[in-house]
Design an enzyme around this catalytic site. Structure first.
Site, PDB file in Angstrom:
ATOM      1  N   ASN A   7     -94.014  20.911  51.607  1.00  0.00           N
ATOM      2  CA  ASN A   7     -94.788  19.695  51.848  1.00  0.00           C
ATOM      3  C   ASN A   7     -94.336  19.168  53.212  1.00  0.00           C
ATOM      4  O   ASN A   7     -93.242  18.608  53.334  1.00  0.00           O
ATOM      5  CB  ASN A   7     -94.540  18.665  50.740  1.00  0.00           C
ATOM      6  CG  ASN A   7     -95.326  17.377  50.978  1.00  0.00           C
ATOM      7  OD1 ASN A   7     -95.486  16.944  52.113  1.00  0.00           O
ATOM      8  ND2 ASN A   7     -95.807  16.771  49.914  1.00  0.00           N
ATOM      9  N   GLU A  34     -99.817  18.254  52.142  1.00  0.00           N
ATOM     10  CA  GLU A  34     -99.845  17.016  52.927  1.00  0.00           C
ATOM     11  C   GLU A  34    -100.018  17.306  54.414  1.00  0.00           C
ATOM     12  O   GLU A  34     -99.207  16.890  55.245  1.00  0.00           O
ATOM     13  CB  GLU A  34     -98.587  16.167  52.679  1.00  0.00           C
ATOM     14  CG  GLU A  34     -98.706  15.308  51.423  1.00  0.00           C
ATOM     15  CD  GLU A  34     -97.902  14.007  51.515  1.00  0.00           C
ATOM     16  OE1 GLU A  34     -98.441  13.068  52.129  1.00  0.00           O
ATOM     17  OE2 GLU A  34     -96.789  13.939  50.999  1.00  0.00           O
ATOM     18  N   ASP A 147     -96.397  20.957  45.534  1.00  0.00           N
ATOM     19  CA  ASP A 147     -95.820  19.661  45.201  1.00  0.00           C
ATOM     20  C   ASP A 147     -96.495  19.187  43.926  1.00  0.00           C
ATOM     21  O   ASP A 147     -97.625  18.725  43.958  1.00  0.00           O
ATOM     22  CB  ASP A 147     -96.062  18.696  46.369  1.00  0.00           C
ATOM     23  CG  ASP A 147     -95.492  17.320  46.104  1.00  0.00           C
ATOM     24  OD1 ASP A 147     -94.987  17.087  44.987  1.00  0.00           O
ATOM     25  OD2 ASP A 147     -95.555  16.471  47.008  1.00  0.00           O
ATOM     26  N   ASN A 149     -95.356  16.749  42.027  1.00  0.00           N
ATOM     27  CA  ASN A 149     -95.083  15.323  41.827  1.00  0.00           C
ATOM     28  C   ASN A 149     -94.645  15.016  40.403  1.00  0.00           C
ATOM     29  O   ASN A 149     -95.060  14.010  39.805  1.00  0.00           O
ATOM     30  CB  ASN A 149     -96.295  14.478  42.227  1.00  0.00           C
ATOM     31  CG  ASN A 149     -96.215  14.027  43.681  1.00  0.00           C
ATOM     32  OD1 ASN A 149     -95.158  13.631  44.157  1.00  0.00           O
ATOM     33  ND2 ASN A 149     -97.331  14.098  44.390  1.00  0.00           N
ATOM     34  N   ASP A 218     -91.055  19.916  43.774  1.00  0.00           N
ATOM     35  CA  ASP A 218     -91.811  21.064  44.299  1.00  0.00           C
ATOM     36  C   ASP A 218     -91.425  22.286  43.471  1.00  0.00           C
ATOM     37  O   ASP A 218     -90.247  22.617  43.354  1.00  0.00           O
ATOM     38  CB  ASP A 218     -91.467  21.281  45.777  1.00  0.00           C
ATOM     39  CG  ASP A 218     -91.802  20.055  46.608  1.00  0.00           C
ATOM     40  OD1 ASP A 218     -92.949  19.962  47.085  1.00  0.00           O
ATOM     41  OD2 ASP A 218     -90.916  19.189  46.775  1.00  0.00           O
ATOM     42  N   ASP A 247     -89.971  14.520  54.278  1.00  0.00           N
ATOM     43  CA  ASP A 247     -89.090  14.080  53.190  1.00  0.00           C
ATOM     44  C   ASP A 247     -88.918  15.170  52.124  1.00  0.00           C
ATOM     45  O   ASP A 247     -88.106  15.017  51.213  1.00  0.00           O
ATOM     46  CB  ASP A 247     -89.553  12.754  52.566  1.00  0.00           C
ATOM     47  CG  ASP A 247     -91.060  12.624  52.440  1.00  0.00           C
ATOM     48  OD1 ASP A 247     -91.776  13.624  52.679  1.00  0.00           O
ATOM     49  OD2 ASP A 247     -91.520  11.528  52.094  1.00  0.00           O
ATOM     50  N   HIS A 248     -89.678  16.269  52.233  1.00  0.00           N
ATOM     51  CA  HIS A 248     -89.490  17.422  51.354  1.00  0.00           C
ATOM     52  C   HIS A 248     -88.795  18.557  52.116  1.00  0.00           C
ATOM     53  O   HIS A 248     -88.975  18.700  53.325  1.00  0.00           O
ATOM     54  CB  HIS A 248     -90.836  17.980  50.881  1.00  0.00           C
ATOM     55  CG  HIS A 248     -91.627  17.063  50.011  1.00  0.00           C
ATOM     56  ND1 HIS A 248     -91.821  17.283  48.671  1.00  0.00           N
ATOM     57  CD2 HIS A 248     -92.293  15.912  50.304  1.00  0.00           C
ATOM     58  CE1 HIS A 248     -92.575  16.318  48.170  1.00  0.00           C
ATOM     59  NE2 HIS A 248     -92.879  15.478  49.131  1.00  0.00           N
TER      60      HIS A 248
END
Length: 271
Positions: A7, A34, A147, A149, A218, A247-248
DNA sequence: ATGCCTATTATTAATAGA
């Protein structure tokens, strides 16, 4: 064969990170989420210069997914999750890369919960689960990467009690993930590393990365054909430590080559 | 209970992320 998911949190603002990571890790297949960019913003020429061909499903501002493959363009199978023709969000793309079927997904975040966004997440999860049921029995390896989530269990959260009411950890979502896996999928990282704390995301807030306040959201789900060939899996944590990074962190699996076909029996004489 | 931090879009503030 190494397959990765990342991501990137904005493919344009993270182009240098993406290219450096590709050069270093050389995955055979890379799923991206993303993109936060329409199709014309995708760095086709930059990834081609590194040896990758790509297909992508972009969208202005938000969402966006892509599949990259080294040396050969992925053969697109689909880009709309069945079940809701009015769903405009770019969250899924599926392709064949050689013998491997790859589904690249960006499951909705769902916050705040409860609410319409959480409802959308649960509906999307249900559509995905129905689609996965069809893919499970595919003769070739199937890899559902992206991802999701969702933190599947307490072990996947630095501080579970803090996340109980969050859309990534509410019971409905964990149950949805468990139902999906129960179809017969193998959670690659958890299967190879039972009991280990593995994170793939660290919030930009609260100094999360330096204190390792992470989440495992993930995931790689493998059908039985792919699971038989699972050799290794891990997280490229160092990428999360780079300047101005996503941030991933990227996550990857290694699949062994296909087992040689058993020797054929004596050929039938036809005449 | 909320903001923290970051990216995008559209004009300095709103929205979304997780």
């Amino acid at each position: 064969m190494k397959i990765a998911t990342f991501n990137v949190n904005g493919v344009r603002s993270r182009l240098a990170h993406l290219l450096l990571w590709l050069e270093r890790e050389q995955p055979d297949i890379a799923c991206l989420q993303e993109l936060k960019s329409e199709g014309h913003g995708f760095p086709t020429l930059d990834v081609r210069a590194r040896g990758y061909e790509a297909i992508f499903h972009g969208q202005k501002s938000w969402n966006g997914v892509a599949i990259l493959a080294k040396g050969a363009k992925p053969v697109e199978i689909g880009r709309a999750m069945p079940g809701d023709p009015n769903d405009e969000q770019s969250r899924y793309i599926e392709a064949d890369v050689g013998e491997v079927r790859v589904g690249c997904l960006y499951l909705p975040n769902g916050n705040p919960a409860p609410g319409p966004k959480f409802d959308y997440k649960l509906r999307w999860f249900e559509r995905f689960t129905q689609h996965a049921a069809e893919l499970l029995a595919h003769e070739a390896p199937v890899v559902l990467a992206g991802d999701y989530n969702v933190m599947p269990t307490d072990l996947d959260v630095y501080k579970p009690e803090r996340w109980l009411d969050d859309a990534l950890f509410r019971p409905e979502v964990r149950e949805a993930y468990a139902r999906l896996v129960a179809q017969g999928w193998t959670d690659a990282l958890r299967t190879l590393h039972p009991g280990e704390r593995i994170y793939t995301f660290w919030d930009y807030f609260r100094n999360a990365w330096p204190r390792n306040a992470g989440l495992r959201i993930d995931h790689f789900l493998l059908n039985p054909v792919a699971a038989k060939r699972l050799a290794a899996a891990g997280v490229d944590r160092e990428v999360r430590g780079w300047e101005k990074t996503s941030d991933h962190a990227p996550v990857w699996v290694e699949l062994k080559p296909r087992a040689p076909k058993p020797r054929t029996k004596v050929r039938k004489v036809t005449e």
